[in-house]
Design a protein around this motif. Structure first.
Motif, short mmCIF file in Angstrom:
data_model
loop_
_atom_site.label_atom_id
_atom_site.label_comp_id
_atom_site.label_asym_id
_atom_site.label_seq_id
_atom_site.Cartn_x
_atom_site.Cartn_y
_atom_site.Cartn_z
N VAL A 1 0.84 -1.19 0.00
CA VAL A 1 0.00 0.00 0.00
C VAL A 1 0.87 1.25 0.00
O VAL A 1 0.62 2.22 -0.71
CB VAL A 1 -0.95 0.01 1.22
N PHE B 1 7.12 2.59 -1.02
CA PHE B 1 6.21 1.48 -1.31
C PHE B 1 6.98 0.31 -1.91
O PHE B 1 8.13 0.45 -2.34
CB PHE B 1 5.07 1.92 -2.23
N ASN C 1 7.13 -2.58 -4.77
CA ASN C 1 6.59 -2.81 -6.10
C ASN C 1 7.62 -3.56 -6.94
O ASN C 1 8.82 -3.27 -6.86
CB ASN C 1 6.25 -1.46 -6.74
N LEU D 1 -0.23 3.60 -12.36
CA LEU D 1 -0.59 2.91 -11.12
C LEU D 1 0.18 3.48 -9.94
O LEU D 1 -0.38 3.66 -8.85
CB LEU D 1 -0.32 1.42 -11.28
N ASN D 2 1.47 3.80 -10.14
CA ASN D 2 2.27 4.38 -9.07
C ASN D 2 1.68 5.71 -8.60
O ASN D 2 1.64 6.00 -7.41
CB ASN D 2 3.71 4.59 -9.53
N ASN E 1 -1.45 6.63 -8.86
CA ASN E 1 -2.69 6.35 -8.15
C ASN E 1 -2.43 5.84 -6.75
O ASN E 1 -3.15 6.18 -5.80
CB ASN E 1 -3.51 5.31 -8.93
N SER E 2 -1.36 5.04 -6.59
CA SER E 2 -1.00 4.54 -5.26
C SER E 2 -0.60 5.70 -4.34
O SER E 2 -0.96 5.72 -3.16
CB SER E 2 0.15 3.54 -5.37
N THR F 1 -3.75 7.54 -3.37
CA THR F 1 -4.50 6.73 -2.41
C THR F 1 -3.89 6.84 -1.02
O THR F 1 -4.61 6.98 -0.02
CB THR F 1 -4.53 5.26 -2.86
#
Length: 346
Positions: free
Chosen positions: A28, A56, A58, A135-136, A138-139, A142
């Protein structure tokens, strides 16, 4: 002595944060708000707001994305957030002037450095897929608790922004694409394959002179170079010349290879977000032009025709072409850019 002591303390704090992340991988991600050294992951460029880190896990490794979080200077009934995505030869900080204007208009502004770039981690064994970069982002949003956002992307950042709109349409209020890459299929037009090792060899020798020559010829085609552009060239030249220069050159080789295979052109009809596309009439930027034949190179990067054609493919698109401007209209003619940008905003 005092400066060195502060630097050592900051480096120790940052190291502790990254070690903690490595000991307990968190898919997350967590936000690190503590002090960081000015020279971070090879970039010593001074940022105007505090640099924060999104740590994070990944692709089986611990990564750190640097970003700035600029608060809104004007209170609004509901929080408005904009995320500004930089181009391949830029950093998040290049959007500073835009961030100040958005902040004054009541926006909280997020300025990330993509993984691989500027003050962020530069992993060598990493897939720099455009969808992965989206995606990164968006993470990060978030982790910051941001659910709705206006997305602005320039050049490579425009490709990432378009992918973001395709992947997370329900979270995007507006999508601004500024001279995005990927409006044409370079490989289909004849750009030959360039091995990553060869691409790396061309990148690792980059310096202030070569970077300036490229940007002057491609980004500001036919225009007079302004001295204020030098700061952005020096920002990159320092990375190439620094301790992480070789890593950065290899990242750029990997990114170039990935972008060539992922033009956003074919996905544009599927964009459902409210989209604003703006291009410079004189923009001639194209990946692969440097190692293509003269005949192929002559067919690449004509934004005066690519822009209108791309706009026609996007269902809910408003389009504008800046007469006489090149690849970076927000730098070349800020007044014209901001007049249009803020007339479209919201």
């Amino acid at each position: 002595m005092k400066i060195r002591s502060v630097f050592n303390i900051a480096s120790a704090i940052l190291s502790c944060a990254l070690v903690a992340s490595a000991q307990s991988p968190d898919p997350v991600g967590t936000i690190y708000h503590g002090p960081v050294p000015d020279n971070l992951h090879g970039s010593d460029y001074r940022y105007p707001w505090p640099v924060k880190l999104f740590n994070f896990y990944n692709q089986r490794q611990n990564l750190s994305m640097a970003f700035m979080d600029v608060p809104a200077r004007k209170k609004c009934d509901k929080e408005k957030v904009a995320v500004l995505l930089h181009g391949g030869n830029f950093c998040g900080v290049t959007w500073s002037a835009t961030a100040r204007k958005l902040s004054a208009a009541g926006y909280r502004v997020i300025l990330p450095d993509d993984i691989g770039f500027c003050k962020s981690s530069k992993p060598q064994g990493y897939s720099y897929n455009v969808n992965q970069q989206a995606l990164n982002i968006n993470s990060l949003l978030t982790a910051l608790g941001i659910e709705q956002v206006t997305v602005v992307g320039h050049s490579m950042g425009g490709m990432i922004a378009a992918r973001y709109g395709l992947m997370y349409p329900e979270t995007v209020n507006q999508l601004f694409l500024v001279d995005p890459l990927g409006l044409e299929d370079w490989v289909a037009k004849g750009v030959p394959f360039l091995p990553i090792d060869a691409s790396y060899e061309s990148q690792v020798t980059q310096n202030f002179t070569t970077l300036k020559e490229y940007e002057a010829a491609s980004y500001f085609h036919g225009a007079v170079w302004k001295s204020e552009y030098d700061t952005w060239v020096q920002m990159l030249a320092n990375i190439y010349a620094g301790d992480h220069g070789s890593d950065y050159a290899y990242v750029m080789a990997l990114v170039t290879d990935t972008l060539l295979s992922q033009p956003v052109l074919y996905q544009l009809p599927h964009l459902q977000t409210r989209t604003y596309l703006m291009v410079g009439e004189n923009d001639i930027t194209a990946l692969g032009k440097a190692w293509s034949s003269a005949d192929v190179a002559a067919e690449l990067g004509h934004y005066s025709t690519l822009g209108p054609a791309a706009a026609a493919l996007i269902p809910n698109c408003t389009f504008h072409m800046f007469p006489g401007l090149g690849h970076a209209p927000f730098l070349q003619d800020p007044k014209a850019f901001y007049e249009l940008f803020f007339s479209w905003l919201d």
